[in-house]
Scaffold this motif. Structure first.
Motif, PDB file in Angstrom:
ATOM      1  N   CYS A   1       0.885  -0.893  -0.293  1.00  0.00           N
ATOM      2  CA  CYS A   1      -0.041  -0.148  -0.222  1.00  0.00           C
ATOM      3  C   CYS A   1       0.935   1.188   0.230  1.00  0.00           C
ATOM      4  CB  CYS A   1      -0.644  -0.687   1.366  1.00  0.00           C
ATOM      5  SG  CYS A   1      -0.118   0.160   2.562  1.00  0.00           S
TER       6      CYS A   1
ATOM      7  N   CYS B   1       0.771  -2.167  -8.062  1.00  0.00           N
ATOM      8  CA  CYS B   1      -0.458  -2.072  -6.745  1.00  0.00           C
ATOM      9  C   CYS B   1      -1.698  -1.245  -7.866  1.00  0.00           C
ATOM     10  CB  CYS B   1      -0.285  -1.791  -5.486  1.00  0.00           C
ATOM     11  SG  CYS B   1      -1.642  -2.328  -5.067  1.00  0.00           S
TER      12      CYS B   1
ATOM     13  N   ILE C   1      -0.930   5.134  -4.794  1.00  0.00           N
ATOM     14  CA  ILE C   1      -1.752   3.715  -4.583  1.00  0.00           C
ATOM     15  C   ILE C   1      -2.755   4.529  -3.072  1.00  0.00           C
ATOM     16  CG2 ILE C   1      -1.246   1.755  -3.323  1.00  0.00           C
ATOM     17  CD1 ILE C   1       1.517   1.853  -5.608  1.00  0.00           C
ATOM     18  N   LYS C   2      -1.785   5.107  -1.964  1.00  0.00           N
ATOM     19  CA  LYS C   2      -2.274   5.017  -0.908  1.00  0.00           C
ATOM     20  C   LYS C   2      -3.929   5.482  -1.308  1.00  0.00           C
ATOM     21  CE  LYS C   2       2.108   6.055   0.738  1.00  0.00           C
ATOM     22  NZ  LYS C   2       3.423   7.508   1.737  1.00  0.00           N
TER      23      LYS C   2
ATOM     24  N   VAL D   1      -6.545   2.772  -1.411  1.00  0.00           N
ATOM     25  CA  VAL D   1      -6.130   1.865  -0.593  1.00  0.00           C
ATOM     26  C   VAL D   1      -7.173   2.363   0.346  1.00  0.00           C
ATOM     27  CG1 VAL D   1      -4.713   0.191   0.515  1.00  0.00           C
ATOM     28  CG2 VAL D   1      -4.711   0.653  -1.510  1.00  0.00           C
TER      29      VAL D   1
ATOM     30  N   TYR E   1      -6.558   0.888   4.227  1.00  0.00           N
ATOM     31  CA  TYR E   1      -6.421  -0.037   4.981  1.00  0.00           C
ATOM     32  C   TYR E   1      -6.877  -0.351   6.413  1.00  0.00           C
ATOM     33  CZ  TYR E   1      -2.204  -2.066   7.420  1.00  0.00           C
ATOM     34  OH  TYR E   1      -0.691  -2.602   7.508  1.00  0.00           O
TER      35      TYR E   1
ATOM     36  N   PRO F   1     -12.178   3.214  -1.724  1.00  0.00           N
ATOM     37  CA  PRO F   1     -10.929   2.591  -2.450  1.00  0.00           C
ATOM     38  C   PRO F   1     -11.407   1.112  -2.970  1.00  0.00           C
ATOM     39  CG  PRO F   1     -11.712   1.238  -0.149  1.00  0.00           C
ATOM     40  CD  PRO F   1     -12.376   2.140  -0.454  1.00  0.00           C
TER      41      PRO F   1
ATOM     42  N   LEU G   1      -8.600  -1.139  -3.454  1.00  0.00           N
ATOM     43  CA  LEU G   1      -8.260  -2.102  -2.949  1.00  0.00           C
ATOM     44  C   LEU G   1      -8.547  -1.919  -1.053  1.00  0.00           C
ATOM     45  CD1 LEU G   1      -6.113  -4.662  -3.342  1.00  0.00           C
ATOM     46  CD2 LEU G   1      -4.059  -2.990  -3.206  1.00  0.00           C
TER      47      LEU G   1
ATOM     48  N   LEU H   1      -6.999  -3.385   2.389  1.00  0.00           N
ATOM     49  CA  LEU H   1      -6.007  -4.201   2.706  1.00  0.00           C
ATOM     50  C   LEU H   1      -6.612  -4.657   4.613  1.00  0.00           C
ATOM     51  CD1 LEU H   1      -3.175  -2.395   1.082  1.00  0.00           C
ATOM     52  CD2 LEU H   1      -4.268  -5.031   0.691  1.00  0.00           C
TER      53      LEU H   1
END
Length: 305
Positions: free
Chosen positions: A51, A63, A75-76, A79, A81, A152, A154, A156
């Motif tokens: 991430c 990613c 990316i952040k 995502v 998280y 997001p 993705l 995590l």
């Protein structure tokens, strides 16, 4: 199906020790990818590299289509998280926490988005309750809502259900499958075998090395284990004797032992002395837990002196 995560040779070292050792991983869009392994195996470090929170010492990949090394900030932004520990403000209400997160991510029409998330995750009736007063299951829902506010691509999740009751865990996993069906990709680390079986794909990492990956059925078949159940008196003594053999994997399952080996002949040789002593020996299907116990026993701790 396009790959949301596609990395090769991912490596991270601390103080001369390799905590993630040349990991290759591909995760397709809309899949739930389970990440399993003992404590200290490198799962969290891998997630943080994926991430953009940590820079790999070696390896490359993407990613969400962004380069891990060069485009970590992009990316952040896409995502969600969820860490192992509850990380929101305990002296703010549920609604205040979500409103703050929405402002951080500059979510358009933030008030409506917060209200929608409160409704979706069953938090609307508790919107004014302080986060610090919530039980583990409700904190989990709030943390998930915070992760999803900015929509997001993705998600995590680092051991997200630790300390949560079985009903809350089941509800949480039902929600994850709903999200995946809508196209969200989920990478989740867990120690629970029932959760592992609900993943589309699994990977087992031990002490920095990725040892196996595939569906649950593929991992069980690939392990090549034969498993017998042993029931009867003096099981503790039998277990201690059997564990002295490096060729056997022995685990207690309620009132029985599961003994696994590479062949039925190896099991027969090990258990022959106990036949006729009042114990029952029966073949059983090798479980995912049997496989992971075997993988762990074969692994070498990278922090062992």
């Amino acid at each position: 199906m396009d790959a949301i995560i596609d990395v090769r040779g991912l490596t991270k070292r601390y103080g001369g020790r390799t905590v993630v050792d040349h990991v290759d991983m591909q995760v397709a869009r809309g899949r739930i990818y389970g990440f399993l392994g003992p404590n200290g195996s490198g799962k969290t470090t891998t997630i943080r590299m994926l991430c953009g929170l940590l820079t790999p010492d070696e390896g490359s990949g993407t990613c969400l289509g962004y380069d891990l090394r060069k485009e970590s900030r992009k990316i952040k932004r896409q995502v969600g998280y969820m860490t192992q520990k509850f990380g929101l403000y305990e002296d703010l209400s549920i609604e205040e926490n979500l409103s703050f997160i929405a402002r951080v991510y500059e979510v358009p029409d933030a008030a409506a988005r917060v209200d929608d998330m409160l409704q979706r995750l069953g938090l609307a009736g508790r919107r004014a309750q302080l986060a610090g007063s919530l039980s583990g299951g409700w904190k989990q829902r709030l943390a998930l809502a915070a992760c999803l506010l900015h929509e997001p691509q993705l998600l995590l999740l680092d051991e997200p259900t630790a300390g949560v009751d079985p009903k809350a865990r089941r509800d949480f996993w039902d929600e994850l499958h709903e999200l995946a069906a809508g196209g969200l990709t989920v990478l989740v680390s867990t120690h629970y075998m029932d959760e592992a079986e609900r993943c589309h794909q699994l990977a087992y990492i031990a002490y920095g090395k990725l040892l196996a990956q595939g569906t649950a059925d593929q991992l069980i078949a690939g392990a090549g284990l034969v498993t017998w159940s042993v029931e009867g008196p003096a099981l503790a003594d039998i277990a201690r004797a059997l564990r002295a053999s490096d060729a056997l994997n022995v685990a207690s399952f309620g009132t029985a032992l599961h003994v696994s080996a590479a062949s039925a002949a190896a099991l027969e040789a090990a258990l022959a002395p106990y036949r006729g002593t009042g114990i029952a020996i029966t073949p059983v299907a090798t479980s995912l837990e049997d496989v992971f116990i075997a993988l762990m026993q074969r692994s070498q701790d990278n922090f062992a002196s």
